[in-house]
Design a protein around this motif. Structure first.
Motif, mmCIF file in Angstrom:
data_model
loop_
_atom_site.group_PDB
_atom_site.id
_atom_site.type_symbol
_atom_site.label_atom_id
_atom_site.label_comp_id
_atom_site.label_asym_id
_atom_site.label_seq_id
_atom_site.Cartn_x
_atom_site.Cartn_y
_atom_site.Cartn_z
ATOM 1 N N SER A 72 32.771 39.945 39.704
ATOM 2 C CA SER A 72 33.094 38.475 39.523
ATOM 3 C C SER A 72 34.508 38.228 39.678
ATOM 4 O O SER A 72 35.265 38.985 39.421
ATOM 5 C CB SER A 72 33.009 38.083 37.817
ATOM 6 N N VAL A 73 34.695 37.803 40.975
ATOM 7 C CA VAL A 73 36.160 37.609 41.547
ATOM 8 C C VAL A 73 36.622 36.203 41.898
ATOM 9 O O VAL A 73 35.551 35.599 42.336
ATOM 10 C CB VAL A 73 35.991 38.861 42.909
ATOM 11 N N GLY A 74 37.692 36.025 41.725
ATOM 12 C CA GLY A 74 38.287 34.879 42.243
ATOM 13 C C GLY A 74 38.943 34.974 43.866
ATOM 14 O O GLY A 74 39.623 35.813 43.966
ATOM 15 N N PHE A 75 38.979 34.040 44.519
ATOM 16 C CA PHE A 75 39.409 34.026 45.828
ATOM 17 C C PHE A 75 39.527 32.616 46.507
ATOM 18 O O PHE A 75 39.032 31.660 45.994
ATOM 19 C CB PHE A 75 38.610 34.769 46.718
ATOM 20 N N MET A 76 40.457 32.587 47.320
ATOM 21 C CA MET A 76 40.395 31.380 48.387
ATOM 22 C C MET A 76 40.858 31.832 49.839
ATOM 23 O O MET A 76 41.330 33.068 49.948
ATOM 24 C CB MET A 76 41.336 30.352 47.714
ATOM 25 N N CYS A 109 37.639 29.534 44.909
ATOM 26 C CA CYS A 109 36.060 29.753 44.677
ATOM 27 C C CYS A 109 36.124 31.090 43.706
ATOM 28 O O CYS A 109 36.973 31.897 43.645
ATOM 29 C CB CYS A 109 35.288 30.306 45.982
ATOM 30 N N ARG A 110 34.865 31.131 43.094
ATOM 31 C CA ARG A 110 34.706 32.351 42.289
ATOM 32 C C ARG A 110 33.321 32.915 42.738
ATOM 33 O O ARG A 110 32.438 32.134 43.029
ATOM 34 C CB ARG A 110 34.544 31.895 40.882
ATOM 35 N N GLU A 155 43.602 34.657 35.039
ATOM 36 C CA GLU A 155 42.348 34.616 35.855
ATOM 37 C C GLU A 155 42.240 36.091 36.492
ATOM 38 O O GLU A 155 43.230 36.357 37.074
ATOM 39 C CB GLU A 155 42.215 33.751 36.869
ATOM 40 N N LYS A 156 41.196 36.873 36.066
ATOM 41 C CA LYS A 156 41.081 38.146 36.621
ATOM 42 C C LYS A 156 39.812 38.284 37.256
ATOM 43 O O LYS A 156 38.797 37.576 37.232
ATOM 44 C CB LYS A 156 41.080 39.114 35.281
ATOM 45 N N SER A 157 39.737 39.397 38.027
ATOM 46 C CA SER A 157 38.616 39.734 38.636
ATOM 47 C C SER A 157 37.891 41.018 37.880
ATOM 48 O O SER A 157 38.794 42.013 37.678
ATOM 49 C CB SER A 157 38.900 40.032 40.247
ATOM 50 N N THR A 158 36.566 41.240 38.042
ATOM 51 C CA THR A 158 36.190 42.258 37.274
ATOM 52 C C THR A 158 34.773 42.976 38.314
ATOM 53 O O THR A 158 34.184 42.324 38.963
ATOM 54 C CB THR A 158 35.518 41.955 35.963
#
Lengths: 166, 98
Positions: A72-76, A109-110, A155-158
């Protein structure tokens, strides 16, 4: 990075309710960026494409067990892209899993996906790597917006891997 | 000594279609050998160049009404013979000058 290791969970009567052997995860809120693209075509992303943003190792306790890998990761990106994240195992050249999106200009986006590996694990250390990128010239940002951190990293990515005894 | 950036997107903007540029937590961790030598002075100058060229765009992006709202304004302008849409766009541009 943290490790939770558990054995069998049983009732007082000795009935086994879960077969979770171990859970390991990498959790980060650190912003990172990359400019190496991942082509938008019908071939698996390669380990030379995109930018590596996360890694996690695990040593299976039994070669016949199952690994459940959850991402699960956040990006743009600063330009409109077709892109996302691809998961690689050890030094394999081709991705084994991934998740892609069409992202409009300056849109956060996620990306979430799950990958399952059953059996033939071996009992040696395995390294999983997560690489991300888009298909157009821009700055691909992991855990942030346009190259900058936001919300002070809450907000974190895992990248979480569970070993399940079968 | 590490090279840092306060605006990582400026590097990708300066060198479009150049892979291998990466940052972690504002520190430049990857650089393409085909580019000029990585120095703090180079990164600072790129950031200044980005701000001068692109800095106004984010303010405008946030200030513009949504596309459905703008289309609605254009429709009623055409019906009523008004210039509300054009005036609204001009206001955003004037409040976020280049």
């Amino acid at each position: 990075m943290s490790t939770v290791a558990v054995d069998t969970i049983e009732t007082l009567a000795g009935d086994e309710h879960a077969r979770l052997v171990q859970v390991v995860s990498t959790i980060t809120g650190t912003v990172a960026t990359g400019t190496t693209q991942i082509p938008w075509d019908d071939t698996p992303p390669l380990s030379s494409e995109g930018t590596e943003f996360m890694t996690r190792t695990i040593t299976p306790t039994n070669t016949n067990n199952t690994l459940v890998i959850e991402v699960s990761v956040g990006f743009m990106d600063t330009v409109a892209i077709n892109g996302g994240f691809a998961l690689f195992k050890d030094s394999d050249a081709s991705a084994i899993a991934g998740g892609y999106y069409h992202q409009s200009l300056y849109e956060e986006c996620r990306c979430n996906f799950t990958h399952v590996i059953t059996g033939s694990l071996g009992t040696s250390l395995i390294t999983f790597k997560l690489r991300g990128g888009g298909d157009a010239a821009g700055t691909f940002t992991f855990n942030g917006y346009a190259g900058s951190t936001k919300w002070n990293q809450v907000e974190k990515s895992t990248l979480t891997i569970s070993e399940i005894r079968v | 000594m590490s090279v840092t950036t306060k605006n990582a997107q400026s590097l990708g903007w300066k060198y479009p279609n150049v892979g291998g540029i990466s940052t972690v937590g504002g520190v430049v961790t990857g650089w393409n050998d085909s580019l000029p030598e990585l120095t703090q002075e180079l990164v600072d100058s790129i950031e200044a160049e980005w701000t001068a060229s692109e800095g106004h765009k984010e303010g405008r992006r946030k200030a513009y009404l949504s596309i459905p709202e703008q289309l609605d304004m254009q429709y009623w302008d055409s019906v009523n013979g008004t210039t509300k849409w054009r005036d609204a766009v001009a206001l955003v541009k004037s409040e976020n000058p280049k």
